[in-house]
Design an enzyme around this catalytic site. Structure first.
Site, PDB file in Angstrom:
ATOM      1  N   LYS A 183     -11.512  -1.366   7.591  1.00 50.06           N
ATOM      2  CA  LYS A 183     -11.927  -1.065   6.209  1.00 50.06           C
ATOM      3  C   LYS A 183     -11.642  -2.305   5.385  1.00 50.06           C
ATOM      4  CE  LYS A 183     -10.928   0.171   2.424  1.00 50.06           C
ATOM      5  NZ  LYS A 183     -11.254  -0.705   1.266  1.00 50.06           N
ATOM      6  N   GLY A 236      -1.830  -5.754   1.822  1.00 51.85           N
ATOM      7  CA  GLY A 236      -2.221  -5.500   0.443  1.00 51.85           C
ATOM      8  C   GLY A 236      -0.998  -5.334  -0.427  1.00 51.85           C
ATOM      9  N   SER A 237      -1.148  -4.548  -1.485  1.00 55.78           N
ATOM     10  CA  SER A 237      -0.062  -4.430  -2.455  1.00 55.78           C
ATOM     11  C   SER A 237       1.079  -3.577  -1.917  1.00 55.78           C
ATOM     12  CB  SER A 237      -0.598  -3.813  -3.743  1.00 55.78           C
ATOM     13  OG  SER A 237      -1.075  -2.512  -3.492  1.00 55.78           O
ATOM     14  N   THR A 238       2.274  -3.835  -2.420  1.00 59.32           N
ATOM     15  CA  THR A 238       3.443  -3.037  -2.034  1.00 59.32           C
ATOM     16  C   THR A 238       3.256  -1.584  -2.466  1.00 59.32           C
ATOM     17  OG1 THR A 238       4.936  -4.929  -1.976  1.00 59.32           O
ATOM     18  CG2 THR A 238       5.946  -2.796  -2.412  1.00 59.32           C
ATOM     19  N   GLY A 241       1.086   0.025   0.051  1.00 58.45           N
ATOM     20  CA  GLY A 241       1.857   0.096   1.298  1.00 58.45           C
ATOM     21  C   GLY A 241       2.758   1.313   1.332  1.00 58.45           C
ATOM     22  N   GLU A 258       1.957  -5.608   5.668  1.00 60.13           N
ATOM     23  CA  GLU A 258       2.191  -6.964   5.149  1.00 60.13           C
ATOM     24  C   GLU A 258       1.849  -6.881   3.670  1.00 60.13           C
ATOM     25  OE1 GLU A 258       1.703 -10.078   3.479  1.00 60.13           O
ATOM     26  OE2 GLU A 258       0.009 -10.596   4.761  1.00 60.13           O
ATOM     27  N   CYS A 292      -0.312 -14.039  -0.860  1.00 61.99           N
ATOM     28  CA  CYS A 292       0.910 -13.241  -0.834  1.00 61.99           C
ATOM     29  C   CYS A 292       2.132 -14.151  -0.725  1.00 61.99           C
ATOM     30  CB  CYS A 292       0.864 -12.227   0.297  1.00 61.99           C
ATOM     31  SG  CYS A 292       0.341 -12.938   1.848  1.00 61.99           S
ATOM     32  N   GLU A 392       4.783  -9.543  -8.732  1.00 63.35           N
ATOM     33  CA  GLU A 392       3.740 -10.370  -8.136  1.00 63.35           C
ATOM     34  C   GLU A 392       2.559 -10.435  -9.105  1.00 63.35           C
ATOM     35  OE1 GLU A 392       1.540  -8.900  -4.588  1.00 63.35           O
ATOM     36  OE2 GLU A 392       2.001 -10.868  -3.768  1.00 63.35           O
TER      37      GLU A 392
HETATM   38  P1  NAI Z   1      -4.666  -2.943  -2.915  1.00 61.25           P
HETATM   39  O1  NAI Z   1      -3.373  -2.903  -2.189  1.00 61.25           O
HETATM   40  O2  NAI Z   1      -5.060  -1.774  -3.750  1.00 61.25           O
HETATM   41  O3  NAI Z   1      -5.873  -3.189  -1.879  1.00 61.25           O
HETATM   42  C1  NAI Z   1      -5.736  -3.638  -0.552  1.00 61.25           C
HETATM   43  C2  NAI Z   1      -6.562  -2.766   0.385  1.00 61.25           C
HETATM   44  O4  NAI Z   1      -6.034  -1.442   0.380  1.00 61.25           O
HETATM   45  C3  NAI Z   1      -8.040  -2.621  -0.006  1.00 61.25           C
HETATM   46  O5  NAI Z   1      -8.819  -2.590   1.176  1.00 61.25           O
HETATM   47  C4  NAI Z   1      -8.075  -1.265  -0.681  1.00 61.25           C
HETATM   48  O6  NAI Z   1      -9.339  -0.640  -0.633  1.00 61.25           O
HETATM   49  C5  NAI Z   1      -7.055  -0.492   0.133  1.00 61.25           C
HETATM   50  N1  NAI Z   1      -6.445   0.673  -0.536  1.00 61.25           N
HETATM   51  C6  NAI Z   1      -6.185   0.830  -1.859  1.00 61.25           C
HETATM   52  N2  NAI Z   1      -5.636   2.037  -2.082  1.00 61.25           N
HETATM   53  C7  NAI Z   1      -5.544   2.665  -0.891  1.00 61.25           C
HETATM   54  C8  NAI Z   1      -5.050   3.933  -0.466  1.00 61.25           C
HETATM   55  N3  NAI Z   1      -4.550   4.810  -1.340  1.00 61.25           N
HETATM   56  N4  NAI Z   1      -5.097   4.243   0.840  1.00 61.25           N
HETATM   57  C9  NAI Z   1      -5.596   3.370   1.740  1.00 61.25           C
HETATM   58  N5  NAI Z   1      -6.080   2.160   1.404  1.00 61.25           N
HETATM   59  C10 NAI Z   1      -6.058   1.799   0.104  1.00 61.25           C
HETATM   60  O7  NAI Z   1      -4.666  -4.262  -3.803  1.00 61.25           O
HETATM   61  P2  NAI Z   1      -5.544  -4.587  -5.099  1.00 61.25           P
HETATM   62  O8  NAI Z   1      -5.605  -3.414  -6.014  1.00 61.25           O
HETATM   63  O9  NAI Z   1      -6.818  -5.156  -4.661  1.00 61.25           O
HETATM   64  O10 NAI Z   1      -4.662  -5.722  -5.769  1.00 61.25           O
HETATM   65  C11 NAI Z   1      -3.547  -5.347  -6.585  1.00 61.25           C
HETATM   66  C12 NAI Z   1      -2.395  -6.284  -6.397  1.00 61.25           C
HETATM   67  O11 NAI Z   1      -1.944  -6.166  -5.062  1.00 61.25           O
HETATM   68  C13 NAI Z   1      -2.687  -7.761  -6.566  1.00 61.25           C
HETATM   69  O12 NAI Z   1      -2.592  -8.148  -7.899  1.00 61.25           O
HETATM   70  C14 NAI Z   1      -1.596  -8.368  -5.741  1.00 61.25           C
HETATM   71  O13 NAI Z   1      -0.404  -8.444  -6.476  1.00 61.25           O
HETATM   72  C15 NAI Z   1      -1.409  -7.386  -4.612  1.00 61.25           C
HETATM   73  N6  NAI Z   1      -2.112  -7.802  -3.387  1.00 61.25           N
HETATM   74  C16 NAI Z   1      -1.374  -8.348  -2.392  1.00 61.25           C
HETATM   75  C17 NAI Z   1      -2.001  -8.827  -1.254  1.00 61.25           C
HETATM   76  C18 NAI Z   1      -1.246  -9.437  -0.139  1.00 61.25           C
HETATM   77  O14 NAI Z   1      -1.805 -10.226   0.606  1.00 61.25           O
HETATM   78  N7  NAI Z   1      -0.005  -9.113   0.079  1.00 61.25           N
HETATM   79  C19 NAI Z   1      -3.458  -8.786  -1.102  1.00 61.25           C
HETATM   80  C20 NAI Z   1      -4.143  -8.131  -2.192  1.00 61.25           C
HETATM   81  C21 NAI Z   1      -3.471  -7.687  -3.302  1.00 61.25           C
END
Ligand code: NAI
Ligand code: MG
Length: 489
Positions: A183, A236-238, A241, A258, A292, A392
């Site tokens: 996904k 993705g985001s904590t 996670g 991660e 990240c 972050e």
């Molecule tokens: P996010 O954590 O919401 O998105 C990452 C992935 O998770 C996307 O594919 C999204 O569709 C999916 N996702 C979102 N909610 C979900 C749920 N309830 N169940 C399963 N999957 C879900 O991150 P977002 O909103 O794009 O960015 C927000 C903040 O997160 C950023 O400002 C940054 O601080 C952090 N982030 C950290 C990353 C890293 O590499 N550690 C990467 C992206 C964002």
């Protein structure tokens, strides 16, 4: 084609069981070019029904003779073929990634696409080297272990490094003999769909790699809940996670996470200042701070602070927001309006809490387009309590703090809930290693920043997550150990 040539981008469909399909609901959503805020194309909005079809297709493919009887060496050859397929289209994939994500095209090509190719080649080599043990047990018994695939693995990935994040999960999972449902992030799904196409052309059996585009709360959550999915690998985001870990409890899925970071970049008084200035600017401004591992907290010894910050501000002025399709551009836009709003909000909060904005932090237009561009921002006078020192930001925003000695630097460095990466700049070999051992982070850099390689493990301490991707450590995420006893008596 030149680097600046644009591509014709077709609407994206779901890839399930080896076929391109519409979402069961028929719904679609737009994917945006962040440099122009214009719509690139529409993608299928996958939901629970689509995830269900994909998970069942993956299960069927996983159990099929075509996959179970394929010997490991041939599996490795499929991964090499995927790497070759990516390489043959590397320039085009880089442009596609740049249009979808906004990162400078040169970095997309030299880092994202190259790293993805490397990752498939690296795990191709592992496919026929995943061995068990023979264990000396008491009695007339032969005991041995097998490292078997986990089964159907779900991968949920972010938008900051779209193709590498897919590769880091798909390559080891396939090398270990799993099937997958991927996904991608809703902001950046285009290269994941191309990866599926390339893998199918390379001969990967239908259903082994499925891609369901869509949103997190619907498609992502359905993948986490699905009983046929044995494992979730998430980057993705904590905050998300934590949701995933909670929801995975219902089906006792294995989870690897991660997550975010707030990495300290520590400059001691004996550091090579010019090298550290170069490192510190790259640490925070590379990928427009959307990494990240971004070095978002710069901790400088108080005795060199003024000289250091003066040089840093000069260097940061060289990161001029520009058209990411121009090979000379080093700073692209943020990925989305949402990310732009979030970053500008943190900048306002930094000012309101008493941070001293030394430069940048304003939205700018490039080529007369309202893309999501921000000038690089540096805050002085930051204390550990300020929001911009704790959370972050995921944008080109640097918080500068000072310290008196190494102990204080380490204390500040370790003071956030995150623990993804850290760096220390010093010529003192003892201090360098003391710092490396005491920093609670999954990666520590000494006199360098942002190094990463397919062969070296990567992952977090504390709330930056757990599980190690890359290197041989990733094989642990995608295999389970079976112990077999044979009575020789
Ligand atoms: P996010 O954590 O919401 O998105 C990452 C992935 O998770 C996307 O594919 C999204 O569709 C999916 N996702 C979102 N909610 C979900 C749920 N309830 N169940 C399963 N999957 C879900 O991150 P977002 O909103 O794009 O960015 C927000 C903040 O997160 C950023 O400002 C940054 O601080 C952090 N982030 C950290 C990353 C890293 O590499 N550690 C990467 C992206 C964002
Ligand atoms: Mg996009």
């Amino acid at each position: 084609m030149s680097d600046t040539a644009t591509l014709e981008i077709q609407p994206g469909r779901l890839f399930i069981g080896g076929e391109w399909q519409d979402a069961a609901s028929g719904k679609t959503f737009d994917t945006i070019n962040p440099a122009t805020a214009e719509t690139l194309t529409q993608l299928a909005e996958g939901g629970a029904d689509d995830v269900d079809r994909a998970a069942r297709a993956a299960r069927t493919a996983f159990e099929s003779d075509a996959w179970q009887k394929l010997d490991a060496r041939k599996r490795g050859r499929l991964l090499y073929a995927i790497a070759d397929g990516l390489e043959a289209r590397a320039d085009e994939l880089a442009r596609l990634e740049t249009m979808d994500n906004g990162k400078p095209v040169k970095e997309a090509r030299m880092i994202d696409i190259k790293e993805s190719i490397d990752c498939f080649r690296y795990y191709a080599g592992w496919a026929d080297k995943i061995e068990g043990d023979v264990i000396p047990v008491p009695g007339p018994y032969l005991n041995y272990t097998r490292r078997e695939p986990v089964g159907v693995c779900g991968a949920i990935i972010p938008w900051n490094y779209p193709l590498p994040m897919a590769a880091w999960k798909v390559a080891p999972a396939l090398a270990c003999g799993n099937a997958m449902v991927l996904k991608p992030a809703e902001q950046t799904s285009l290269t994941a769909l191309e990866l599926a196409r390339i893998a199918a052309e390379a001969g990967l059996p239908a259903g082994i790699l499925n891609v369901v585009t869509g949103f997190g709360e619907s498609a992502g959550a359905a993948l986490v809940a699905h009983p046929e999915v044995d494992k979730i690998a998430f980057t993705g985001s904590t905050a998300v996670g934590k949701i995933i870990q909670r929801q995975a409890a219902d089906t006792l899925k294995r989870v690897s996470l991660e997550l975010g970071g707030k990495s300290p970049n520590i400059v001691l008084e004996d550091a090579d200042v010019d090298a550290a200035v170069r490192g510190a600017s790259m640490a925070i401004f590379y990928n427009t701070g959307q990494a990240c591992t971004a070095g978002s907290r710069l901790l400088v010894h108080e005795s060199i602070r003024d000289e250091f910050v003066e040089k840093l501000v000069k260097r940061a002025a060289g990161f001029v927001p520009g058209d990411p399709m121009d090979p000379k551009t080093r700073l692209g836009p943020l990925v989305s309006q949402e990310q732009l709003d979030r970053v500008l909000g943190y900048i306002e909060q930094g000012k309101a809490e008493g941070g001293n904005l030394l430069m940048g932090g304003d939205r700018v237009e490039v080529n007369g387009k309202r893309g999501y561009f921000v000038n690089p921002a540096i805050f002085g006078g930051v204390t550990s309590r300020m929001t911009i020192a704790c959370e972050e930001i995921f944008g080109p925003v640097l918080a500068v703090q000072t310290f008196k000695d190494l102990d204080e630097a380490l204390e500040i460095g370790n003071s956030t809930e995150y623990g993804l990466a850290a760096a220390v700049w010093t010529k003192d070999v003892r201090k360098a290693h003391v710092a490396a051992h005491k920093l609670r982070a999954g990666t520590v850099w000494i006199n360098t920043y942002h190094n990463l390689d397919t062969a070296s493990p990567f992952g977090g301490y504390k709330q930056s997550g757990y599980g190690r991707e890359l290197g041989r450590h990733a094989l642990d995420l995608y295999t389970q150990v079976k112990s077999v006893w044979v009575n020789l008596g």
